[in-house]
Scaffold this motif. Sequence first.
Motif, PDB file in Angstrom:
ATOM      1  N   ASP A   7       4.774 -30.679  -3.065  1.00  0.00           N
ATOM      2  CA  ASP A   7       5.017 -31.713  -2.040  1.00  0.00           C
ATOM      3  C   ASP A   7       5.887 -31.211  -0.905  1.00  0.00           C
ATOM      4  O   ASP A   7       6.697 -31.950  -0.333  1.00  0.00           O
ATOM      5  CB  ASP A   7       5.650 -32.962  -2.665  1.00  0.00           C
ATOM      6  CG  ASP A   7       4.798 -33.556  -3.779  1.00  0.00           C
ATOM      7  OD1 ASP A   7       3.565 -33.615  -3.609  1.00  0.00           O
ATOM      8  OD2 ASP A   7       5.357 -33.937  -4.833  1.00  0.00           O
ATOM      9  N   GLY A   8       5.747 -29.918  -0.566  1.00  0.00           N
ATOM     10  CA  GLY A   8       6.459 -29.379   0.585  1.00  0.00           C
ATOM     11  C   GLY A   8       7.926 -29.107   0.366  1.00  0.00           C
ATOM     12  O   GLY A   8       8.677 -28.931   1.329  1.00  0.00           O
ATOM     13  N   GLY A   9       8.366 -29.062  -0.865  1.00  0.00           N
ATOM     14  CA  GLY A   9       9.777 -28.834  -1.154  1.00  0.00           C
ATOM     15  C   GLY A   9      10.221 -27.408  -0.861  1.00  0.00           C
ATOM     16  O   GLY A   9       9.408 -26.510  -0.663  1.00  0.00           O
ATOM     17  N   VAL A  10      11.548 -27.231  -0.846  1.00  0.00           N
ATOM     18  CA  VAL A  10      12.135 -25.922  -0.569  1.00  0.00           C
ATOM     19  C   VAL A  10      12.464 -25.226  -1.887  1.00  0.00           C
ATOM     20  O   VAL A  10      13.061 -25.816  -2.790  1.00  0.00           O
ATOM     21  CB  VAL A  10      13.407 -26.057   0.290  1.00  0.00           C
ATOM     22  CG1 VAL A  10      14.081 -24.697   0.470  1.00  0.00           C
ATOM     23  CG2 VAL A  10      13.063 -26.667   1.650  1.00  0.00           C
ATOM     24  N   TRP A  11      12.073 -23.961  -1.982  1.00  0.00           N
ATOM     25  CA  TRP A  11      12.315 -23.141  -3.171  1.00  0.00           C
ATOM     26  C   TRP A  11      13.167 -21.959  -2.769  1.00  0.00           C
ATOM     27  O   TRP A  11      12.766 -21.165  -1.917  1.00  0.00           O
ATOM     28  CB  TRP A  11      10.973 -22.669  -3.732  1.00  0.00           C
ATOM     29  CG  TRP A  11      11.060 -21.787  -4.946  1.00  0.00           C
ATOM     30  CD1 TRP A  11      11.799 -21.989  -6.063  1.00  0.00           C
ATOM     31  CD2 TRP A  11      10.329 -20.561  -5.170  1.00  0.00           C
ATOM     32  NE1 TRP A  11      11.590 -20.979  -6.975  1.00  0.00           N
ATOM     33  CE2 TRP A  11      10.692 -20.091  -6.459  1.00  0.00           C
ATOM     34  CE3 TRP A  11       9.405 -19.824  -4.431  1.00  0.00           C
ATOM     35  CZ2 TRP A  11      10.167 -18.915  -6.993  1.00  0.00           C
ATOM     36  CZ3 TRP A  11       8.878 -18.662  -4.963  1.00  0.00           C
ATOM     37  CH2 TRP A  11       9.256 -18.213  -6.233  1.00  0.00           C
TER      38      TRP A  11
ATOM     39  N   ALA B 215      21.329  -3.829  -4.527  1.00  0.00           N
ATOM     40  CA  ALA B 215      20.770  -4.152  -3.224  1.00  0.00           C
ATOM     41  C   ALA B 215      20.039  -5.477  -3.365  1.00  0.00           C
ATOM     42  O   ALA B 215      18.856  -5.511  -3.705  1.00  0.00           O
ATOM     43  CB  ALA B 215      19.825  -3.048  -2.765  1.00  0.00           C
ATOM     44  N   GLY B 216      20.764  -6.560  -3.158  1.00  0.00           N
ATOM     45  CA  GLY B 216      20.213  -7.861  -3.520  1.00  0.00           C
ATOM     46  C   GLY B 216      20.251  -8.899  -2.425  1.00  0.00           C
ATOM     47  O   GLY B 216      20.999  -8.807  -1.455  1.00  0.00           O
ATOM     48  N   ILE B 217      19.422  -9.916  -2.603  1.00  0.00           N
ATOM     49  CA  ILE B 217      19.414 -11.119  -1.776  1.00  0.00           C
ATOM     50  C   ILE B 217      19.853 -12.250  -2.681  1.00  0.00           C
ATOM     51  O   ILE B 217      19.299 -12.445  -3.761  1.00  0.00           O
ATOM     52  CB  ILE B 217      18.004 -11.399  -1.210  1.00  0.00           C
ATOM     53  CG1 ILE B 217      17.560 -10.268  -0.287  1.00  0.00           C
ATOM     54  CG2 ILE B 217      17.986 -12.730  -0.461  1.00  0.00           C
ATOM     55  CD1 ILE B 217      16.130 -10.399   0.193  1.00  0.00           C
ATOM     56  N   LYS B 218      20.862 -13.014  -2.270  1.00  0.00           N
ATOM     57  CA  LYS B 218      21.340 -14.103  -3.123  1.00  0.00           C
ATOM     58  C   LYS B 218      20.820 -15.467  -2.691  1.00  0.00           C
ATOM     59  O   LYS B 218      20.929 -16.436  -3.444  1.00  0.00           O
ATOM     60  CB  LYS B 218      22.861 -14.113  -3.190  1.00  0.00           C
ATOM     61  CG  LYS B 218      23.586 -14.405  -1.889  1.00  0.00           C
ATOM     62  CD  LYS B 218      25.085 -14.426  -2.130  1.00  0.00           C
ATOM     63  CE  LYS B 218      25.846 -14.751  -0.857  1.00  0.00           C
ATOM     64  NZ  LYS B 218      27.318 -14.809  -1.098  1.00  0.00           N
ATOM     65  N   SER B 219      20.245 -15.557  -1.487  1.00  0.00           N
ATOM     66  CA  SER B 219      19.626 -16.818  -1.073  1.00  0.00           C
ATOM     67  C   SER B 219      18.473 -16.529  -0.124  1.00  0.00           C
ATOM     68  O   SER B 219      18.647 -15.831   0.880  1.00  0.00           O
ATOM     69  CB  SER B 219      20.648 -17.732  -0.393  1.00  0.00           C
ATOM     70  OG  SER B 219      20.044 -18.977  -0.044  1.00  0.00           O
ATOM     71  N   LEU B 220      17.293 -17.053  -0.462  1.00  0.00           N
ATOM     72  CA  LEU B 220      16.096 -16.926   0.368  1.00  0.00           C
ATOM     73  C   LEU B 220      15.272 -18.208   0.208  1.00  0.00           C
ATOM     74  O   LEU B 220      14.362 -18.285  -0.613  1.00  0.00           O
ATOM     75  CB  LEU B 220      15.284 -15.697  -0.044  1.00  0.00           C
ATOM     76  CG  LEU B 220      13.934 -15.469   0.671  1.00  0.00           C
ATOM     77  CD1 LEU B 220      14.113 -15.425   2.178  1.00  0.00           C
ATOM     78  CD2 LEU B 220      13.262 -14.200   0.162  1.00  0.00           C
ATOM     79  N   PRO B 221      15.615 -19.260   0.974  1.00  0.00           N
ATOM     80  CA  PRO B 221      14.892 -20.529   0.852  1.00  0.00           C
ATOM     81  C   PRO B 221      13.521 -20.461   1.518  1.00  0.00           C
ATOM     82  O   PRO B 221      13.382 -19.972   2.637  1.00  0.00           O
ATOM     83  CB  PRO B 221      15.815 -21.528   1.572  1.00  0.00           C
ATOM     84  CG  PRO B 221      16.633 -20.700   2.509  1.00  0.00           C
ATOM     85  CD  PRO B 221      16.751 -19.327   1.907  1.00  0.00           C
ATOM     86  N   LEU B 222      12.518 -20.971   0.813  1.00  0.00           N
ATOM     87  CA  LEU B 222      11.141 -20.907   1.284  1.00  0.00           C
ATOM     88  C   LEU B 222      10.437 -22.249   1.096  1.00  0.00           C
ATOM     89  O   LEU B 222      10.776 -23.019   0.200  1.00  0.00           O
ATOM     90  CB  LEU B 222      10.349 -19.848   0.506  1.00  0.00           C
ATOM     91  CG  LEU B 222      10.873 -18.412   0.473  1.00  0.00           C
ATOM     92  CD1 LEU B 222      10.042 -17.593  -0.509  1.00  0.00           C
ATOM     93  CD2 LEU B 222      10.839 -17.797   1.853  1.00  0.00           C
ATOM     94  N   THR B 223       9.459 -22.477   1.929  1.00  0.00           N
ATOM     95  CA  THR B 223       8.440 -23.476   1.635  1.00  0.00           C
ATOM     96  C   THR B 223       7.118 -22.728   1.508  1.00  0.00           C
ATOM     97  O   THR B 223       7.030 -21.554   1.891  1.00  0.00           O
ATOM     98  CB  THR B 223       8.331 -24.545   2.738  1.00  0.00           C
ATOM     99  OG1 THR B 223       8.054 -23.898   3.991  1.00  0.00           O
ATOM    100  CG2 THR B 223       9.623 -25.342   2.844  1.00  0.00           C
TER     101      THR B 223
END
Length: 429
Positions: free
Chosen positions: A139-143, A399-407
């Motif tokens: 339903d278009g939520g953010v992950w 070598a990390g990413i701690k936040s990557l919000p996506l739809t």
Amino acid sequence: MRITGPSADGDTDLDAVRLYDPDFYATGEPHAVWAQMRRRGPAHLSTLPDGRYFWSVTRYHDVDNVLRDHTRFTSGRGTLLSVLGGTDPAGGKMMAASDPPVHTALRRPLSRVLSDRALRPHEPRIRAVVQRMLGPLLDGGVWDVAKAAAAFPMAFTGTLMGLPEEDWPRLARLTTSAVAPSDPGYRQTSRHSTLAAAHHDLFAYFSAQVRDRIRHPREDLVGSLVGLELDDRRLRHDEIVYNCYSLLLGANVTTPHAIASTILALIEHPGQWKRLLAEPSLTGSMIEEGLRWSSPASHFLRHAVHDLELHGRRILAGDAVVAWLGSANRDEEVFADPYRFDIARTPNRHVAFGLGPHYCVGAPLARIALRILFDVIVTSVEKFTIAGPIEHLASDFVAGIKSLPLTAQLSAAAARAIDATVTQHGPAS
């Protein structure tokens, strides 16, 4: 870690670069610096304000030599920059911090337990975990893929180690605290206190798990270590605890950050994503390119066994030598057009899992888990869109990413399958 190409400015003062500063990997451009080090200073000396120092090797073949030859470069004094200037108390006790023959004796039985055969019966469960992970996209939520991926390795490592599922979120956070104690999201009062607290909690946790296996033997990874013999004797309690810690740390370092960085690379290279959707058979080679591209384990530390010379520089016995894996995986002498993300790259002799005797014992499991996850993603997601700021982890090791919000735009069939799994099992923890 921010992934950029080489800088047009070739005059950076390499002596001024703070390779030991975790913030450099969250906000700086280490890949641009490494490119210059490969050209101008392939054996480079860095000195900390307190007088401690280490040598850096950045070319692929030098990294290969340092990691492969334990007769010249020992692991016994520790393998991470966090122990620089001291001696790792796990040296000679933990597989990662030991040399042959101790390392070989520990590795051989663990390799059998950590085979792809061990994980195969759990594949349907892991696939369901991935579908639950994708639940927020309905339903278009953010992950936030980075935060979700941080918990993902527990689905297979936690299962194989026989650790209660309710403990998984805490263990995932503690292992990140152990490798990124300077990051604002994990730091307590200081880097030192954060690292000490994470180690205390993890060692206490595994100590209790070991005592439980002694009282109630079980056929899991912890139980295998309890029953393991070294030089005709059972492992001591502290040796078992150190190796439990090492196995969990290894799993939680590589896999989640390879996931987030690979998805970001596919978003930033839409032609590669389009090709992958058209040719899902490329998923395997895409995963290998994602591992090369992200190089989640940024470095490994060794100490020179005796005096030696490297690229005209004199390295003394006992000197710390850091092999930068992320740099080796961009070496122009080995990888054609190394700053191009190519899901069909071949050959691809990346060193994301290390090299030589210490090649990651859990690499087969990581590859299986990544394949399951990306098989689900490739058949479910038609398009990803970045939905917020990207935050990089402050760590000199990960070598990390701690936040990557996506739809995402999901296929109709995938959305129904994800919804059914979430309804049956609940959202991912």
